[in-house]
Every structure is written in structure tokens, then in C-alpha cells.
Design a protein around this motif. Structure first.
Motif, mmCIF file in Angstrom:
data_model
loop_
_atom_site.group_PDB
_atom_site.id
_atom_site.type_symbol
_atom_site.label_atom_id
_atom_site.label_comp_id
_atom_site.label_asym_id
_atom_site.label_seq_id
_atom_site.Cartn_x
_atom_site.Cartn_y
_atom_site.Cartn_z
ATOM 1 N N PRO A 65 0.803 -1.222 0.000
ATOM 2 C CA PRO A 65 0.000 0.000 0.000
ATOM 3 C C PRO A 65 0.837 1.276 0.000
ATOM 4 C CG PRO A 65 0.206 -0.800 2.229
ATOM 5 C CD PRO A 65 0.989 -1.758 1.366
ATOM 6 N N HIS A 66 0.209 2.345 -0.473
ATOM 7 C CA HIS A 66 0.796 3.679 -0.371
ATOM 8 C C HIS A 66 0.388 4.357 0.937
ATOM 9 C CE1 HIS A 66 0.360 2.793 -4.696
ATOM 10 N NE2 HIS A 66 1.482 3.455 -4.839
ATOM 11 N N ALA A 67 -0.705 3.872 1.524
ATOM 12 C CA ALA A 67 -1.194 4.433 2.792
ATOM 13 C C ALA A 67 -1.887 3.319 3.568
ATOM 14 C CB ALA A 67 -2.147 5.597 2.544
ATOM 15 N N ILE A 68 -1.821 3.414 4.884
ATOM 16 C CA ILE A 68 -2.460 2.424 5.752
ATOM 17 C C ILE A 68 -3.208 3.159 6.854
ATOM 18 C CG2 ILE A 68 -2.075 0.547 7.409
ATOM 19 C CD1 ILE A 68 0.410 -0.240 5.873
ATOM 20 N N PHE A 69 -4.442 2.702 7.102
ATOM 21 C CA PHE A 69 -5.178 3.175 8.274
ATOM 22 C C PHE A 69 -5.393 2.000 9.207
ATOM 23 C CE2 PHE A 69 -9.346 3.623 10.429
ATOM 24 C CZ PHE A 69 -8.962 4.601 11.335
ATOM 25 N N ILE A 70 -5.105 2.215 10.479
ATOM 26 C CA ILE A 70 -5.325 1.200 11.500
ATOM 27 C C ILE A 70 -6.309 1.752 12.518
ATOM 28 C CG2 ILE A 70 -4.290 -0.213 13.308
ATOM 29 C CD1 ILE A 70 -1.666 -0.113 11.811
ATOM 30 N N GLY A 71 -7.422 1.069 12.643
ATOM 31 C CA GLY A 71 -8.420 1.442 13.638
ATOM 32 C C GLY A 71 -8.593 0.284 14.600
ATOM 33 N N GLY A 72 -9.699 -0.445 14.444
ATOM 34 C CA GLY A 72 -9.918 -1.610 15.290
ATOM 35 C C GLY A 72 -8.896 -2.696 15.027
ATOM 36 N N GLY A 73 -8.492 -3.389 16.067
ATOM 37 C CA GLY A 73 -7.560 -4.509 15.926
ATOM 38 C C GLY A 73 -6.110 -4.115 15.890
ATOM 39 N N GLY A 74 -5.813 -2.819 16.009
ATOM 40 C CA GLY A 74 -4.427 -2.389 15.924
ATOM 41 C C GLY A 74 -3.570 -2.825 17.082
ATOM 42 N N SER A 75 -4.198 -3.183 18.201
ATOM 43 C CA SER A 75 -3.415 -3.608 19.367
ATOM 44 C C SER A 75 -3.078 -5.094 19.341
ATOM 45 C CB SER A 75 -4.175 -3.280 20.654
ATOM 46 O OG SER A 75 -5.445 -3.913 20.654
ATOM 47 N N GLU A 76 -3.605 -5.819 18.329
ATOM 48 C CA GLU A 76 -3.286 -7.248 18.221
ATOM 49 C C GLU A 76 -1.779 -7.410 17.982
ATOM 50 O OE1 GLU A 76 -5.289 -9.931 18.569
ATOM 51 O OE2 GLU A 76 -6.902 -8.550 19.144
ATOM 52 N N PRO A 77 -1.162 -8.425 18.545
ATOM 53 C CA PRO A 77 0.288 -8.601 18.400
ATOM 54 C C PRO A 77 0.722 -8.651 16.933
ATOM 55 C CG PRO A 77 -0.583 -10.092 20.073
ATOM 56 C CD PRO A 77 -1.770 -9.457 19.408
ATOM 57 N N GLY A 78 1.705 -7.863 16.604
ATOM 58 C CA GLY A 78 2.302 -7.914 15.275
ATOM 59 C C GLY A 78 1.650 -7.068 14.216
ATOM 60 N N VAL A 79 0.449 -6.512 14.480
ATOM 61 C CA VAL A 79 -0.269 -5.767 13.436
ATOM 62 C C VAL A 79 0.482 -4.501 13.054
ATOM 63 C CG1 VAL A 79 -2.366 -4.455 12.908
ATOM 64 C CG2 VAL A 79 -2.539 -6.690 14.012
ATOM 65 N N LEU A 80 0.870 -3.709 14.044
ATOM 66 C CA LEU A 80 1.535 -2.437 13.760
ATOM 67 C C LEU A 80 2.879 -2.668 13.069
ATOM 68 C CD1 LEU A 80 0.790 0.493 14.120
ATOM 69 C CD2 LEU A 80 1.911 0.467 16.352
ATOM 70 N N ASP A 81 3.634 -3.659 13.540
ATOM 71 C CA ASP A 81 4.933 -3.950 12.928
ATOM 72 C C ASP A 81 4.762 -4.417 11.485
ATOM 73 O OD1 ASP A 81 6.287 -3.249 15.215
ATOM 74 O OD2 ASP A 81 6.403 -5.303 15.986
ATOM 75 N N ALA A 82 3.764 -5.265 11.240
ATOM 76 C CA ALA A 82 3.525 -5.761 9.883
ATOM 77 C C ALA A 82 3.120 -4.629 8.953
ATOM 78 C CB ALA A 82 2.442 -6.844 9.903
ATOM 79 N N ALA A 83 2.299 -3.695 9.459
ATOM 80 C CA ALA A 83 1.872 -2.564 8.642
ATOM 81 C C ALA A 83 3.056 -1.673 8.282
ATOM 82 C CB ALA A 83 0.809 -1.763 9.387
ATOM 83 N N ILE A 84 3.905 -1.412 9.256
ATOM 84 C CA ILE A 84 5.082 -0.564 9.012
ATOM 85 C C ILE A 84 5.997 -1.219 7.977
ATOM 86 C CG2 ILE A 84 7.207 0.274 10.079
ATOM 87 C CD1 ILE A 84 5.528 0.750 12.636
ATOM 88 N N ALA A 85 6.157 -2.528 8.061
ATOM 89 C CA ALA A 85 7.028 -3.236 7.123
ATOM 90 C C ALA A 85 6.449 -3.240 5.713
ATOM 91 C CB ALA A 85 7.258 -4.663 7.607
ATOM 92 N N ALA A 86 5.118 -3.346 5.611
ATOM 93 C CA ALA A 86 4.477 -3.470 4.297
ATOM 94 C C ALA A 86 4.360 -2.145 3.570
ATOM 95 C CB ALA A 86 3.089 -4.084 4.460
ATOM 96 N N LEU A 87 4.331 -1.054 4.296
ATOM 97 C CA LEU A 87 4.113 0.261 3.695
ATOM 98 C C LEU A 87 5.225 0.603 2.707
ATOM 99 C CD1 LEU A 87 2.187 2.751 3.896
ATOM 100 C CD2 LEU A 87 3.758 3.658 5.634
ATOM 101 N N ARG A 88 4.825 1.129 1.559
ATOM 102 C CA ARG A 88 5.818 1.544 0.560
ATOM 103 C C ARG A 88 6.651 2.716 1.089
ATOM 104 N NH1 ARG A 88 4.139 0.698 -5.242
ATOM 105 N NH2 ARG A 88 2.270 -0.619 -5.232
#
Length: 406
Positions: A323-346
Motif C-alpha cells: 500500500p501507499h497508505a495504511i489506516f489502522i483502527g480496530g484490531g491495531g493492538s493485536e500482536p504484530g499488526v503495527l509492525d507488519a503494517a510498518i514493514a508493508a508500507l511503501r
């Protein structure tokens, strides 16, 4: 492969008037071709000029594009409806063939012919192709006073459009069905959407819609932060004021892809796509019932192409387009979600995370301390009744972290 100095491909736009509407150069291109590709109707119209092989379009259409490319080196002619570069095959071929290798002979498009018949200035009219596409795409454009030219797929299109307009509160809009424009069977007929009853409609038709909105019409405003009441939801929705600020932080740019992790009602992905037709979004939602609700909302807002991935992040993120942009709302506190999003972001992409819970807020504070970005506190209060008086009733505060990936 040597650079070809002479175009090997001719693209000829042809209308219902057949050969009579073609110029001499276009006729010569058809006659000189070793192979002429086109729809069955187009090949029949041009048959008196065709000296080479006639090749009807294949199914799937991509196979025909491959056949055209494979014939490079011969003299090839492709017949197209009207203007080949206005919702036409020319645009598809240009993705694979350098324009210097093509000679193009446009014919007036059905949009141009319809505007000419009605006296509508094209620069003031929305031209929309619904040919082979969902009719819901018209919904964002339904505003009082709008003039829309909508190309349909077949004889059922005008009736289905009339039903959609009526259901959305635009039932007294005028629909003019223009059939077989430019040919001997040309016909124009007008009716009010809510009482539409035309039959024997030619499959080759375009609808001209003069939009009239009833008091309760579902008009989608042009700015972000749409009314929560427009969405079907179960309470899991980024509220209007916060959504407007979130879309501003996400800063959509032409052609970009958004991941909406924890879709809820789909409101963020929907408004992202409404910002421009080139934008794409994938919403990731673990609850199948909510995922179905997101799909209904996407159709109701005229963005039926919103992609929905049913699954729980971060596992559900695997294999998705970056993705070019990511929004995290619900479920963002689940283990690994934030790290995975940061890694995937272009690189150069934007991440926006909204925290309501202390657990997610703690994660955002840690990321802000590590990576930087902007941290904001969003608090909204609404006037509400307190006994016989009125007071401010605060909503839950939001901690928002906005980060641009280097």
C-alpha cells in the motif's frame, strides 16, 4: 527488435453509419490490412472493404489483445466503436504498443453524438461508461442539476438505471434513451425515472440523465466526513469528525492504494475511494458479518470495487499488494499488526493509526518515541439534553499517530 518507422497497426473508429461515416484514409487502412480485428457487428459494417482475414474478438478479450500483439510485422487493422481512445480499445492497446506504431482514425463517440443531439456542452456533462461495469458507479455523481451521459451494457441498462435513480431518491429525473446513434435505427425517447416503462430498447444505447433530487435523495457530499447515518453500521465506525481528520492525514493521491486494517463499516476505505476514481482500497475485516456490511456500503456509495479481505491481521495481510497508505483502527493492538503494517508500507507512504483503547495508545506512544511522526489527541463533544437543559456530551477521545515512511 528493430525500431519500426511505419505504423503497423491501424485503429479505425466506426459508427452505426458504417462505411459512409469513414474518411478515405480510414477506408484505405481497412482495405490494406492483412488481418482486421473487431466485433462481429463492426466486421459486418466494414465487410465490403476487408480484403484480408477477419478476426472477431475472442473471449476473454485479453486473448484478442495477445493475438494483435502476436501479429506484429503484418499490416493489422482494429475496428473500434466511435472514438477508440474514449472508453475504447485504443486505450487498452496503447498500454502495450508505442503510439508511434499506431495510426488512429477516430469516429465521433456515442457521447459526442448524444451531446450533439441534445445540445449539451460536453465540457459541462459527466461522461460515464457503465458498459460491463456496476451501475452503482453512478451514485457519487447524483447531484441536483447534474447532466450525465451513461453508456450502458445492453437493452436492460436504462430500466435498471431508472430503478436505481428511483431507489436513491432521484425518481423525477428525466432519462433520455438514445439508441443506435448515427445509424438508420437511431431513436431518442425520454421518460421520468420513477415511471420508466420503455420497451424494445436497442442494446446499443446511451442514457442522458437530467438529475432532479427529491427532498430525501441520497446525495453524497463532495467533501470528506460524510454523515454517519449514510452508512450501515453496528456502532463500529470511525465517526464523522474523526473520519474527516483521518482522511486529511491519509492524504490520498492519484492512483494510490490504501489498506484499511479493521474495516468496521468500511467508511475510511469508501471515502478514500470517493476522493478520486483512480484510488483503490483494500479493507481487512475479521468478522464475516461486518465484511458483508462493508460490501453493501461500498455499493451504496458507488465504489463497488472496494476490495474486502476477510481475516485477522497480521496474517490476512500476507500477499496483498503493497500500500501507499495504511489506516489502522480496530484490531491495531493485536500482536504484530503495527509492525507488519510498518514493514508493508511503501517508501514515502503514510500510516495513520487511531487509538481508543489504552493498549493501542501505549503502542502508538512507543512507535512515536522510536520513529517520530505526529501525535495528536482528538476530542469531540456534542450538545445533548441533560434533563430539561443542554450540555456537552464528550465522545471517547482518540489518540492519532501519523507517520511518513522514509
Amino acid at each position: 527488435m528493430p525500431i519500426m518507422t511505419t505504423p503497423w497497426l491501424s485503429i479505425v473508429g466506426i459508427g452505426e453509419d458504417g462505411l459512409a461515416g469513414l474518411g478515405e484514409n480510414a477506408k484505405a487502412a481497412i482495405a490494406a490490412a492483412d488481418i482486421v480485428f473487431g466485433g462481429t457487428r463492426h466486421l459486418e459494417l466494414a465487410a465490403p472493404l476487408i480484403k484480408g482475414d477477419s478476426q472477431p474478438w475472442l473471449s476473454p478479450f485479453s486473448a484478442s489483445i495477445d493475438a494483435v500483439l502476436a501479429a506484429r510485422g503484418q499490416k493489422i487493422c482494429v475496428l473500434a466503436s466511435g472514438d477508440p481512445f474514449h472508453f475504447g480499445v485504443g486505450a487498452t492497446l496503447a498500454r502495450h504498443i508505442d503510439p508511434s506504431q499506431m495510426a488512429v482514425f477516430p469516429h465521433p463517440s456515442s457521447f459526442s453524438l448524444a451531446a450533439a443531439r441534445l445540445g449539451w456542452p460536453l465540457q459541462e456533462v459527466l461522461s460515464l461508461s457503465l458498459h460491463g461495469r456496476p451501475l452503482d458507479l453512478i451514485r457519487p455523481h447524483l447531484h441536483a442539476g447534474a447532466r450525465i451521459l451513461a453508456l450502458t451494457s445492453d437493452e436492460r441498462g436504462p430500466t435498471l438505471l431508472a430503478a436505481l435513480l428511483t431507489q436513491a431518491g432521484f425518481g423525477i429525473s428525466i432519462i433520455t434513451v438514445l439508441e443506435a446513434l448515427g445509424g438508420p435505427d437511431e431513436r431518442l425517447r425520454s421518460q421520468v425515472a420513477m415511471s420508466f416503462g420503455l420497451d424494445d430498447i436497442n442494446p446499443l444505447n446511451i442514457c442522458a440523465i437530467s438529475v432532479v433530487a427529491l427532498p430525501q435523495a441520497r446525495v453524497l457530499p463532495l467533501t470528506p466526513g460524510l454523515d454517519d447515518a449514510l452508512f450501515e453500521h453496528d456502532g463500529q465506525i470511525t465517526k464523522r469528525a474523526v473520519r474527516a481528520l483521518t482522511l486529511s492525514a491519509l492524504a490520498p493521491r492519484r492512483g494510490e492504494l490504501l489498506w484499511d486494517i479493521g474495516g468496521g463499516s468500511g467508511s475510511i476505505g469508501i471515502e478514500w475511494m470517493l476522493a478520486d476514481p483512480s484510488l483503490r482500497a483494500i479493507t481487512i475485516e475479521a468478522d464475516p458479518e461486518r465484511a458483508a456490511r462493508i460490501a453493501r456500503n461500498a455499493s451504496a456509495f458507488g465504489v463497488p470495487d472496494l476490495a474486502i479481505t476477510i481475516g485477522r491481521a497480521p496474517e490476512a495481510l500476507a500477499g496483498l499488494d503493497p500500500p501507499h497508505a495504511i489506516f489502522i483502527g480496530g484490531g491495531g493492538s493485536e500482536p504484530g499488526v503495527l509492525d507488519a503494517a510498518i514493514a508493508a508500507l511503501r517508501p514515502g507512504g503514510r500510516l495513520v493509526a487511531n487509538a481508543v483503547t489504552l493498549e493501542l495508545e501505549s503502542l502508538l506512544l512507543t512507535q512515536h518515541a522510536t520513529l517520530g511522526g505526529d501525535l495528536s489527541r482528538i476530542e469531540v463533544a456534542r450538545a445533548d439534553a441533560i434533563g430539561s437543559m443542554t450540555g456537552w456530551r464528550p465522545a471517547m477521545p482518540i489518540t492519532q499517530w501519523v507517520w511518513n515512511k522514509p
